[in-house]
Design a protein around this motif. Structure first.
Motif, mmCIF file in Angstrom:
data_model
loop_
_atom_site.group_PDB
_atom_site.id
_atom_site.type_symbol
_atom_site.label_atom_id
_atom_site.label_comp_id
_atom_site.label_asym_id
_atom_site.label_seq_id
_atom_site.Cartn_x
_atom_site.Cartn_y
_atom_site.Cartn_z
ATOM 1 N N LYS A 196 0.837 -1.195 0.000
ATOM 2 C CA LYS A 196 0.000 0.000 0.000
ATOM 3 C C LYS A 196 0.877 1.252 0.000
ATOM 4 O O LYS A 196 2.033 1.205 0.424
ATOM 5 C CB LYS A 196 -0.925 -0.016 1.208
ATOM 6 C CG LYS A 196 -1.958 -1.122 1.163
ATOM 7 C CD LYS A 196 -2.959 -1.028 2.290
ATOM 8 C CE LYS A 196 -2.361 -1.397 3.622
ATOM 9 N NZ LYS A 196 -3.374 -1.570 4.678
ATOM 10 N N PRO A 197 0.333 2.395 -0.440
ATOM 11 C CA PRO A 197 1.141 3.625 -0.506
ATOM 12 C C PRO A 197 1.812 3.990 0.810
ATOM 13 O O PRO A 197 2.960 4.443 0.820
ATOM 14 C CB PRO A 197 0.116 4.688 -0.928
ATOM 15 C CG PRO A 197 -0.921 3.937 -1.676
ATOM 16 C CD PRO A 197 -1.017 2.597 -0.990
ATOM 17 N N GLU A 198 1.119 3.776 1.938
ATOM 18 C CA GLU A 198 1.694 4.159 3.223
ATOM 19 C C GLU A 198 2.852 3.271 3.660
ATOM 20 O O GLU A 198 3.561 3.586 4.616
ATOM 21 C CB GLU A 198 0.618 4.173 4.318
ATOM 22 C CG GLU A 198 -0.100 2.861 4.524
ATOM 23 C CD GLU A 198 -1.414 2.778 3.789
ATOM 24 O OE1 GLU A 198 -2.370 2.203 4.353
ATOM 25 O OE2 GLU A 198 -1.491 3.282 2.638
ATOM 26 N N HIS A 199 3.061 2.171 2.949
ATOM 27 C CA HIS A 199 4.169 1.274 3.293
ATOM 28 C C HIS A 199 5.415 1.531 2.446
ATOM 29 O O HIS A 199 6.418 0.848 2.622
ATOM 30 C CB HIS A 199 3.726 -0.184 3.148
ATOM 31 C CG HIS A 199 2.638 -0.550 4.101
ATOM 32 N ND1 HIS A 199 1.816 -1.653 3.923
ATOM 33 C CD2 HIS A 199 2.229 0.037 5.270
ATOM 34 C CE1 HIS A 199 0.955 -1.714 4.914
ATOM 35 N NE2 HIS A 199 1.189 -0.707 5.733
ATOM 36 N N LEU A 200 5.332 2.491 1.528
ATOM 37 C CA LEU A 200 6.482 2.896 0.722
ATOM 38 C C LEU A 200 6.857 4.319 1.110
ATOM 39 O O LEU A 200 6.081 5.257 0.896
ATOM 40 C CB LEU A 200 6.159 2.822 -0.770
ATOM 41 C CG LEU A 200 5.686 1.468 -1.324
ATOM 42 C CD1 LEU A 200 5.542 1.541 -2.842
ATOM 43 C CD2 LEU A 200 6.624 0.352 -0.935
ATOM 44 N N LEU A 201 8.039 4.504 1.692
ATOM 45 C CA LEU A 201 8.484 5.804 2.181
ATOM 46 C C LEU A 201 9.570 6.348 1.266
ATOM 47 O O LEU A 201 10.535 5.641 0.957
ATOM 48 C CB LEU A 201 9.033 5.685 3.606
ATOM 49 C CG LEU A 201 8.138 4.995 4.643
ATOM 50 C CD1 LEU A 201 8.836 4.955 5.989
ATOM 51 C CD2 LEU A 201 6.792 5.693 4.751
ATOM 52 N N VAL A 202 9.413 7.591 0.847
ATOM 53 C CA VAL A 202 10.373 8.215 -0.064
ATOM 54 C C VAL A 202 11.079 9.355 0.655
ATOM 55 O O VAL A 202 10.435 10.230 1.255
ATOM 56 C CB VAL A 202 9.676 8.745 -1.325
ATOM 57 C CG1 VAL A 202 10.695 9.351 -2.289
ATOM 58 C CG2 VAL A 202 8.892 7.628 -2.016
ATOM 59 N N HIS A 203 12.417 9.327 0.596
ATOM 60 C CA HIS A 203 13.230 10.373 1.229
ATOM 61 C C HIS A 203 14.424 10.664 0.325
ATOM 62 O O HIS A 203 15.279 9.797 0.121
ATOM 63 C CB HIS A 203 13.715 9.909 2.605
ATOM 64 C CG HIS A 203 14.588 10.912 3.306
ATOM 65 N ND1 HIS A 203 14.115 12.105 3.797
ATOM 66 C CD2 HIS A 203 15.919 10.885 3.602
ATOM 67 C CE1 HIS A 203 15.099 12.770 4.363
ATOM 68 N NE2 HIS A 203 16.206 12.062 4.252
ATOM 69 N N ASP A 204 14.468 11.886 -0.236
ATOM 70 C CA ASP A 204 15.561 12.263 -1.137
ATOM 71 C C ASP A 204 15.735 11.240 -2.264
ATOM 72 O O ASP A 204 16.848 10.780 -2.547
ATOM 73 C CB ASP A 204 16.879 12.419 -0.360
ATOM 74 C CG ASP A 204 16.870 13.646 0.532
ATOM 75 O OD1 ASP A 204 16.055 14.556 0.282
ATOM 76 O OD2 ASP A 204 17.677 13.694 1.481
ATOM 77 N N HIS A 205 14.618 10.840 -2.871
ATOM 78 C CA HIS A 205 14.608 9.882 -3.986
ATOM 79 C C HIS A 205 15.030 8.469 -3.552
ATOM 80 O O HIS A 205 15.306 7.614 -4.402
ATOM 81 C CB HIS A 205 15.509 10.353 -5.137
ATOM 82 C CG HIS A 205 15.169 11.722 -5.632
ATOM 83 N ND1 HIS A 205 14.022 11.988 -6.339
ATOM 84 C CD2 HIS A 205 15.822 12.908 -5.508
ATOM 85 C CE1 HIS A 205 13.973 13.269 -6.639
ATOM 86 N NE2 HIS A 205 15.050 13.863 -6.149
ATOM 87 N N HIS A 206 15.086 8.232 -2.252
ATOM 88 C CA HIS A 206 15.443 6.913 -1.728
ATOM 89 C C HIS A 206 14.180 6.240 -1.205
ATOM 90 O O HIS A 206 13.417 6.845 -0.450
ATOM 91 C CB HIS A 206 16.474 7.060 -0.609
ATOM 92 C CG HIS A 206 16.878 5.756 0.013
ATOM 93 N ND1 HIS A 206 17.716 4.864 -0.619
ATOM 94 C CD2 HIS A 206 16.549 5.198 1.202
ATOM 95 C CE1 HIS A 206 17.894 3.810 0.163
ATOM 96 N NE2 HIS A 206 17.192 3.982 1.275
ATOM 97 N N LEU A 207 13.959 5.000 -1.600
ATOM 98 C CA LEU A 207 12.737 4.281 -1.234
ATOM 99 C C LEU A 207 13.006 3.286 -0.107
ATOM 100 O O LEU A 207 13.932 2.482 -0.187
ATOM 101 C CB LEU A 207 12.186 3.523 -2.451
ATOM 102 C CG LEU A 207 10.859 2.771 -2.227
ATOM 103 C CD1 LEU A 207 9.716 3.768 -2.045
ATOM 104 C CD2 LEU A 207 10.566 1.843 -3.397
ATOM 105 N N SER A 208 12.177 3.356 0.951
ATOM 106 C CA SER A 208 12.198 2.373 2.023
ATOM 107 C C SER A 208 10.846 1.667 2.061
ATOM 108 O O SER A 208 9.816 2.243 1.677
ATOM 109 C CB SER A 208 12.473 3.039 3.380
ATOM 110 O OG SER A 208 13.743 3.652 3.392
ATOM 111 N N VAL A 209 10.846 0.429 2.541
ATOM 112 C CA VAL A 209 9.623 -0.372 2.553
ATOM 113 C C VAL A 209 9.382 -0.885 3.968
ATOM 114 O O VAL A 209 10.271 -1.485 4.581
ATOM 115 C CB VAL A 209 9.732 -1.573 1.588
ATOM 116 C CG1 VAL A 209 8.373 -2.258 1.444
ATOM 117 C CG2 VAL A 209 10.247 -1.131 0.232
ATOM 118 N N VAL A 210 8.183 -0.649 4.500
ATOM 119 C CA VAL A 210 7.852 -1.045 5.863
ATOM 120 C C VAL A 210 6.658 -1.998 5.856
ATOM 121 O O VAL A 210 6.047 -2.237 4.826
ATOM 122 C CB VAL A 210 7.553 0.196 6.728
ATOM 123 C CG1 VAL A 210 8.748 1.142 6.744
ATOM 124 C CG2 VAL A 210 6.314 0.940 6.236
#
Length: 297
Positions: free
Chosen positions: A179-193
């Motif tokens: 889901k969108p809330e499980h993909l975090l974007v920071h300075d074009h870097h993607l994290s997945v929770v």
């Protein structure tokens, strides 16, 4: 990391204090006031299994080079099984504009290109570790996720039949809840929770879950079915029978009688679609009808 058999109080002394709780149907989360960690308490369906599954999967995903939350502590308490995760920087993907949806789908496709690996002997099931002595098939893994009451419904045998071709699909590692809330974007870097729904199965399960949540959430936000950006969602790989399965699974996990609101002809229409655009349009009409009937999101 704190070792096993610690208490929530000990974890809070080390990583807290934790703030107010956010309660969901099967979990409760509390963020540390310093923003450095997150306490997650698993409740309801198989809390201990979900705790172990998520902790194990994020360790594997980290070894693959994916940006995932480190497990800081884990244990059990009266409220259920729990874990503390290190918070990751970033802003969740959005879906309020067509451009935001396009970017979100780009992230999904890029991520799954790295995530959907297979290996010799990999079998379908929950989590990323195979269960010895319990051989499974692709379609049976999906059917086993329904409650027992579904086996008496008129569509059960037909659904089992249309899911049979999944046996030709490779078994890959799945996130299970992109889901969108499980993909975090920071300075074009993607994290997945949020990896508790991780699994092994056909890749189309992840894509179908993304498409289903997009269509459902947009409709429940008040977007009209005709305004759902089907052309963007149709970029995702499509499978009609799996989409029908995902729609029914949603209804099965809502109020006891919601599953009976789904007419067989409408279900068959979704399952029989060969093209993504028409399939997702059929899904939008079906979910809109469920919303009008009062089915909770």
């Amino acid at each position: 990391m704190l070792g096993g058999d610690v208490t929530v109080h000990e974890a809070e002394l080390r990583y807290g204090p934790f703030g107010p709780a956010t309660v969901k149907p099967y979990a409760m989360t509390r963020r540390a006031v310093d923003g450095g960690s997150l306490l997650k308490v698993y409740a309801g369906i198989d809390p201990e299994g979900r705790r172990h599954r998520e902790a194990e999967t994020v360790r594997h995903a980290a070894q693959w080079g994916l940006s995932v939350p480190e497990v800081l502590a884990t244990g059990e308490c009266g409220a259920g099984s729990w874990s503390v995760f290190r918070m990751l920087p970033g802003v969740p993907c959005g879906v309020r504009t067509d451009r935001a949806i396009e970017v979100y789908i780009d992230h999904v496709l890029g991520l799954t290109g790295r995530l959907h690996r297979t290996s010799p002997g990999l079998t379908p099931g929950s989590g990323w570790s195979g269960e010895q002595g319990r051989p499974a098939t692709q379609h049976q893994f999906l059917l086993d996720q329904f409650s027992q009451r579904c086996r008496q419904r008129p569509w059960w045998a037909a659904l089992a039949e249309v899911l049979q071709p999944l046996e030709t699909h490779p078994v890959v590692y799945l996130h299970g809840d992109l889901k969108p809330e499980h993909l975090l974007v920071h300075d074009h870097h993607l994290s997945v929770v949020d990896w508790e729904a991780s699994a092994r199965g056909p890749a189309v399960l992840d894509y179908t879950d993304v498409a289903f949540h997009l269509v459902r959430d947009l409709l429940y936000m008040g977007v009209k079915p005709s305004r759902v950006p089907i052309d963007l969602i149709a970029r995702l790989p499509f499978n009609g029978p799996v989409l029908a399965w995902r729609l029914l699974l949603w209804l099965d996990r809502r109020r006891p009688r919601d599953i009976d609101l789904m007419a067989f002809r409408d279900l068959h229409r979704v399952a029989a679609e060969d093209h993504a655009a028409t399939g997702y349009a059929s899904l939008a009409r079906a979910v809109s009808a469920m919303r009008t009937a009062g089915v909770p999101r």
